[in-house]
Design a protein around this motif. Structure first.
Motif, PDB file in Angstrom:
ATOM      1  N   LEU A  82       0.860  -1.178   0.000  1.00 42.05           N
ATOM      2  CA  LEU A  82       0.000   0.000   0.000  1.00 42.05           C
ATOM      3  C   LEU A  82       0.904   1.240   0.000  1.00 42.05           C
ATOM      4  O   LEU A  82       2.106   1.134   0.252  1.00 42.05           O
ATOM      5  N   PRO A  83       0.339   2.435  -0.251  1.00 42.80           N
ATOM      6  CA  PRO A  83       1.183   3.628  -0.353  1.00 42.80           C
ATOM      7  C   PRO A  83       2.053   3.891   0.886  1.00 42.80           C
ATOM      8  O   PRO A  83       1.700   3.526   2.012  1.00 42.80           O
ATOM      9  N   LEU A  84       3.176   4.542   0.630  1.00 46.85           N
ATOM     10  CA  LEU A  84       4.086   4.943   1.705  1.00 46.85           C
ATOM     11  C   LEU A  84       3.532   6.189   2.400  1.00 46.85           C
ATOM     12  O   LEU A  84       2.794   6.967   1.803  1.00 46.85           O
ATOM     13  N   GLY A 103       9.898   9.462  -1.618  1.00 48.26           N
ATOM     14  CA  GLY A 103       8.781   8.558  -1.335  1.00 48.26           C
ATOM     15  C   GLY A 103       7.554   9.026  -2.076  1.00 48.26           C
ATOM     16  O   GLY A 103       7.254  10.218  -2.114  1.00 48.26           O
ATOM     17  N   SER A 104       6.820   8.074  -2.663  1.00 50.77           N
ATOM     18  CA  SER A 104       5.707   8.442  -3.540  1.00 50.77           C
ATOM     19  C   SER A 104       4.442   7.652  -3.240  1.00 50.77           C
ATOM     20  O   SER A 104       4.489   6.571  -2.653  1.00 50.77           O
ATOM     21  N   LYS A 105       3.333   8.205  -3.722  1.00 43.57           N
ATOM     22  CA  LYS A 105       2.045   7.501  -3.613  1.00 43.57           C
ATOM     23  C   LYS A 105       1.978   6.311  -4.556  1.00 43.57           C
ATOM     24  O   LYS A 105       1.000   5.573  -4.545  1.00 43.57           O
ATOM     25  N   ASP A 106       3.023   6.118  -5.385  1.00 48.25           N
ATOM     26  CA  ASP A 106       3.044   4.950  -6.274  1.00 48.25           C
ATOM     27  C   ASP A 106       3.513   3.686  -5.531  1.00 48.25           C
ATOM     28  O   ASP A 106       3.823   2.670  -6.165  1.00 48.25           O
ATOM     29  N   ASN A 107       3.553   3.753  -4.191  1.00 46.39           N
ATOM     30  CA  ASN A 107       3.959   2.632  -3.314  1.00 46.39           C
ATOM     31  C   ASN A 107       5.459   2.373  -3.308  1.00 46.39           C
ATOM     32  O   ASN A 107       5.905   1.385  -2.718  1.00 46.39           O
ATOM     33  N   THR A 108       6.252   3.202  -3.995  1.00 44.99           N
ATOM     34  CA  THR A 108       7.696   2.953  -4.020  1.00 44.99           C
ATOM     35  C   THR A 108       8.474   4.106  -3.406  1.00 44.99           C
ATOM     36  O   THR A 108       7.980   5.231  -3.270  1.00 44.99           O
ATOM     37  N   CYS A 109       9.689   3.757  -3.064  1.00 47.33           N
ATOM     38  CA  CYS A 109      10.667   4.710  -2.579  1.00 47.33           C
ATOM     39  C   CYS A 109      11.851   4.572  -3.530  1.00 47.33           C
ATOM     40  O   CYS A 109      12.212   3.465  -3.907  1.00 47.33           O
ATOM     41  N   ARG A 110      12.431   5.691  -3.955  1.00 48.66           N
ATOM     42  CA  ARG A 110      13.566   5.617  -4.881  1.00 48.66           C
ATOM     43  C   ARG A 110      14.818   6.185  -4.230  1.00 48.66           C
ATOM     44  O   ARG A 110      14.771   7.214  -3.556  1.00 48.66           O
ATOM     45  N   ILE A 111      15.926   5.490  -4.451  1.00 49.70           N
ATOM     46  CA  ILE A 111      17.235   5.957  -3.978  1.00 49.70           C
ATOM     47  C   ILE A 111      17.975   6.525  -5.186  1.00 49.70           C
ATOM     48  O   ILE A 111      18.101   5.865  -6.231  1.00 49.70           O
ATOM     49  N   TRP A 112      18.437   7.768  -5.048  1.00 52.79           N
ATOM     50  CA  TRP A 112      19.185   8.456  -6.113  1.00 52.79           C
ATOM     51  C   TRP A 112      20.579   8.750  -5.583  1.00 52.79           C
ATOM     52  O   TRP A 112      20.734   9.191  -4.457  1.00 52.79           O
TER      53      TRP A 112
END
Length: 378
Positions: free
Chosen positions: A56-58, A368-377
Motif C-alpha cells: 500500500l502507499p508509503l 517517497g511516492s504515492k506509487d507505493n515505491t521509494c527511490r534511492i538516487w
C-alpha cells in the motif's frame, strides 16, 4: 589553508579552554569542515534503486545519519528497514494495527526507530534486530507526528487528540503530556539542545514548551489558519512557521515575539525549513513554487519555479548549496538556492512525491511516492 591559522587564533582567544596543545586538533577539524562544505556542489544524481516491497502507499521515509540505511512507513501497517547500498530489505517491523503514519530514526546514533500509528500507539524498535522495545500507549486518537530529541533520551509524539507526549527511551515510561492546544497537533520538533520542543496545530498556533517541566513557555499567535510546518534554527534562537494562510512567519525563540512575516506565495505554505547555518529559509507551497529568504534581511532572494503541481516537501542539503523539492507533479527537483535555477529533475515516479530527504553527506537522495515505491538516487 584558507586563513585557518588566523581563525584558530580567534577561536583560542574567545575560548580559554582551548589550549595551545589543542591547536592541531582544531586545525584538523576546520580543514575537514572546509572540505565538507566544498564537496558535492555539482553532484548529478542518478536512479540507483526502486524499493517496492510495500503493498500500500508509503507515508514517510527517513535516513540514518550516515545514509547506510533508510526506513519507510506505509498504509500497510508496517515499517521497513532497507540497506541503501544494495537496496535490500533488512527488516519488516510488524505489530501496529493501523497505518504507520510517522517514522523516525534516533540520529546521529541510528540504532533505534520510532513508529507512530493511527492505532493511537507509538512503538520503539531496535534497528539491528527488529525487536520492539516498548509500545507507548496513552493517546486517544491517531499519532500523526513524532521525533527523537538529538540526545536520544526522549521520543515526542503528536496526536489528533490535541496533545503531545514525551516518552523516556530507557524505561518506556511517559514523562509528560503537553496540553493546551484546542485542535489537532500535526507537527512537532525539538531544538538542538533538547530543552525546548515546538508543536504546531490546526488551532492556528505553535506552542513552545519547556522539555524538562512540560510547561508552555510561549504561544506563537499570528497565523490565520492551521500550521503546516515549523522548525528551530541550529542555534535555537529563531523559529520559522508555515501555514495554510499562505504565509511564513519568523519568531524570536526566546521571547516568542514575531520578527517577520514572509509573504509572496498565493496558496497554502506546506513546508518550511532553515539551512544548517540558519542563514536561509526555504518555503514550499501549493502554488507550485518554492522561495528562499535571507533570515537576516527577511528578503526573498530566489523564487524556484518549474514544478507543475503543489510542492509538499522542501529541504537543504547539509552544505546549503542545493535545495530538494517534492511535488504532486511526480517529480523531485534540485535547485541552486542562490539563483533559483533548477539544476536537475528526478523523474520516474508514477504518482505524486510527498517525501524527499538528503543523507548527511548530501550525496544520496530518497524520494517517497504515492506509487507505493521509494527511490534511492545517488
Amino acid at each position: 589553508m584558507l586563513h585557518v591559522d588566523a581563525l584558530v587564533e580567534d577561536i583560542r582567544k574567545a575560548e580559554p579552554l582551548i589550549t595551545a596543545s589543542r591547536k592541531d586538533q582544531i586545525v584538523h577539524l576546520i580543514l575537514r569542515l572546509q572540505e565538507k562544505l566544498c564537496q558535492q556542489v555539482d553532484h548529478k544524481f542518478y536512479l540507483f534503486k526502486v524499493l517496492r516491497a510495500h503493498i500500500l502507499p508509503l507515508t514517510n521515509v527517513a535516513f540514518n545519519k550516515s545514509g547506510t540505511c533508510c526506513i519507510t512507513g506505509s498504509y500497510d501497517r508496517t515499517c521497513k528497514v532497507w540497506d541503501t547500498a544494495s537496496g535490500e530489505e533488512l527488516l519488516t517491523l510488524e505489530g501496529h494495527r493501523n497505518v504507520v503514519y510517522a517514522v523516525a530514526l534516533n540520529n546521529p546514533y541510528g540504532d533505534k526507530i520510532a513508529t507512530g500509528s493511527f492505532d493511537k500507539t507509538c512503538k520503539l524498535w531496535s534497528v539491528n534486530t527488529g525487536k520492539c522495545y516498548y509500545t507507548f500507549r496513552g493517546h486517544t486518537a491517531e499519532i500523526v507526528c513524532l521525533s527523537f530529541n538529538l540526545q536520544s533520551t526522549l521520543v515526542a509524539t503528536g496526536s489528533m487528540d490535541t496533545t503531545a507526549k514525551l516518552w523516556d527511551i530507557q524505561n518506556g515510561e511517559e514523562v509528560v503530556t503537553l496540553t493546551g492546544h484546542t485542535a489537532e497537533i500535526i507537527m512537532l520538533s525539538f531544538n538542538t539542545t533538547g530543552d525546548r520542543i515546538i508543536t504546531g496545530s490546526f488551532d492556528h498556533t505553535v506552542a513552545v514548551w519547556d522539555v524538562g517541566t512540560g510547561r508552555k513557555m510561549h504561544t506563537l499567535i499570528g497565523h490565520r489558519a492551521g500550521i503546516s510546518s515549523a522548525q528551530f534554527n541550529w542555534d535555537c534562537s529563531l523559529i520559522v512557521t508555515g501555514s495554510i494562510d499562505q504565509t511564513c512567519m519568523l519568531w524570536n525563540a526566546l521571547t516568542g515575539k514575531r520578527v517577520a512575516t514572509l509573504t509572496g506565495h498565493n496558496d497554502e505554505v506546506l513546508d518550511v525549513c532553515f539551512d544548517y547555518t540558519g542563514q536561509h529559509i526555504a518555503t514550499a507551497s501549493a502554488d507550485g513554487t518554492a522561495r528562499v529568504y535571507n533570515a537576516e534581511t527577511k528578503k526573498c532572494i530566489a523564487k524556484l519555479e518549474g514544478h507543475g503541481g503543489e510542492i509538499s516537501k522542501i529541504c537543504f542539503n547539509p552544505q546549503g548549496s542545493r535545495i530538494l523539492t517534492a511535488s504532486s507533479d511526480k517529480t523531485a527537483r534540485l535547485w541552486d538556492p542562490q539563483t533559483g535555477q533548477c539544476i536537475q529533475i528526478l523523474e520516474g515516479h508514477t504518482d505524486e512525491i510527498f517525501s524527499c530527504v538528503f543523507n548527511y553527506k548530501g550525496n544520496v537522495v530518497l524520494t517517497g511516492s504515492k506509487d507505493n515505491t521509494c527511490r534511492i538516487w545517488r
